[in-house]
Design an enzyme around this catalytic site. Structure first.
Site, PDB file in Angstrom:
ATOM      1  N   ASN A  44       0.835  -1.205   0.000  1.00 34.21           N
ATOM      2  CA  ASN A  44       0.000   0.000   0.000  1.00 34.21           C
ATOM      3  C   ASN A  44       0.876   1.265   0.000  1.00 34.21           C
ATOM      4  OD1 ASN A  44      -2.358   1.433  -0.093  1.00 34.21           O
ATOM      5  ND2 ASN A  44      -3.076   0.862   1.961  1.00 34.21           N
ATOM      6  N   HIS A  81      -9.915   3.641   8.535  1.00 33.93           N
ATOM      7  CA  HIS A  81     -10.434   2.331   8.157  1.00 33.93           C
ATOM      8  C   HIS A  81     -11.800   2.041   8.769  1.00 33.93           C
ATOM      9  CE1 HIS A  81      -6.321   1.334   6.762  1.00 33.93           C
ATOM     10  NE2 HIS A  81      -6.944   0.460   6.017  1.00 33.93           N
TER      11      HIS A  81
END
Length: 368
Positions: free
Chosen positions: A223, A259
């Site tokens: 990521n 998240h």
């Protein structure tokens, strides 16, 4: 960000959800980065100092509505990323990238990433059919040995990450094919001509990820664009705190909040914090010893690599379990089956293991 958090509260369940909050995650980071880039542009106009990276992305002019919509909803990656700067998008639409000149290179690079993405997608499907979270939550899993449980959870996590890797490889292939991924020119050797590179939207470094022997390798390779965002737009802008560990803690807290609101996200990023903290200090102490240098210079390096590789796989499983299960009662139950080994290994570092290691190194060093 506030709207995203409200969305989490309204839509989040105990399972893996595919809802509008997923593309909204990407949208949130893009807009935060854009706001900072505009702010940096105003600082440039006032002659205030900026880092080299900030200068590359700073924006003097505010984008038009048409440019903003094109940037936000760029078709290749508005659903799952990767994110990229508005400066990159602006260079792309104003024909500053050599798309027409390097069509053959673009086609070959895009096809390579496409095939890699499909390969990882197949590996993910095979992996989750062999290593399943459902089995890990069963009574049958409790009856296996503690070593087996650790290895199983580690391999489960490794294949679970392939889901993200396959998505990023496929979207990167699309970005390359559009011509958005231009990243300058390089020479493969001093005698060769300059060759264009097309990894500007790369979100995964496959060789670094698969060969990881410490958790910093995972951070460096996995990521990548989100990690770059976290470093440039959160971590470095917390410099006023005067403490790197504090800046890192709040950066990870932001990523956990980004998240979702479930406890599992916060536990996973807390795990990252304590593991990275221990790894950096452990490496700084042990790398100065002659024994460490001798081991890596001898055939014992292969055993050392195997040990470190096992360590990263096993404790990646430990770290990722809360992220997948999300709910405290579930991930705590699974942590119990592993006898809370991660807490035992990493939490006492500063007060127990570090002083003992320093004493051991001091005792050993004079005998060299």
């Amino acid at each position: 960000m506030t709207y995203l958090l409200v969305g989490y509260v309204m839509t989040e369940s105990e399972d893996y959800d595919i809802t509008w909050t997923m593309p909204h995650c990407v949208l949130t980071l893009k807009l935060i980065a854009l706001a900072f880039d505009l702010w940096d542009g105003k600082k440039m106009l006032r002659g205030l100092p900026l880092s080299e990276n900030n200068r590359l992305t700073a924006l003097i002019d505010t984008p038009t509505l048409e440019e903003l919509i094109g940037f936000i909803y760029f078709p290749a990656c508005f659903l799952v990323g990767p994110i990229f700067s508005f400066r990159r998008y602006l260079d792309f639409i104003t024909d500053k990238f050599p798309v027409n000149l390097d069509r053959e290179i673009i086609a070959s690079r895009a096809m390579k990433r496409l095939l890699q993405g499909l390969g990882y997608l197949i590996a993910f499907q095979v992996g989750i059919s062999v290593f399943s979270m459902k089995y890990m939550m069963s009574d049958e899993f409790w009856e296996t040995s503690i070593i087996y449980r650790h290895f199983y959870s580690g391999l489960w996590a490794h294949f679970a990450l392939y889901k993200y890797i396959s998505c990023w490889l496929l979207t990167e292939a699309s970005c390359i094919r559009f011509g958005l991924s231009f990243n300058g020119y390089v020479k493969k050797s001093p005698e060769d001509n300059l060759v264009s590179t097309w990894d500007g939207c790369s979100n995964i470094k496959l060789m670094r990820f698969e060969g990881a022997t410490k958790f910093q390798h995972y951070i460096d390779s996995f990521n990548c664009n989100t990690n770059y965002f976290a470093a440039e737009y959160v971590y470095k802008r917390l410099k006023f705190l005067g403490n790197r560990n504090l800046s890192q803690f709040f950066t990870l807290l932001f990523l956990a909040l980004w998240h979702g609101t479930r406890s599992g996200y916060y536990m996973t990023f807390f795990n990252e914090f304590i593991i990275i903290y221990m790894e950096k200090e452990f490496e700084s102490i042990i790398s100065k010893t002659n024994l460490y240098k001798k081991l890596w210079a001898s055939k014992a390096k292969y055993l050392l690599y195997a040990f470190l590789k096992t360590y990263t796989i096993v404790f990646m499983g430990w770290s990722l379990i809360p992220f997948d299960l999300k709910v405290f009662s579930k991930w705590w139950q699974l942590y119990a089956t592993l006898y809370f080994s991660g807490f035992i290994v990493f939490l006492p570092w500063a007060y127990v293991y570090k002083p003992a290691l320093n004493k051991l190194v001091k005792w050993y060093t004079p005998s060299q």
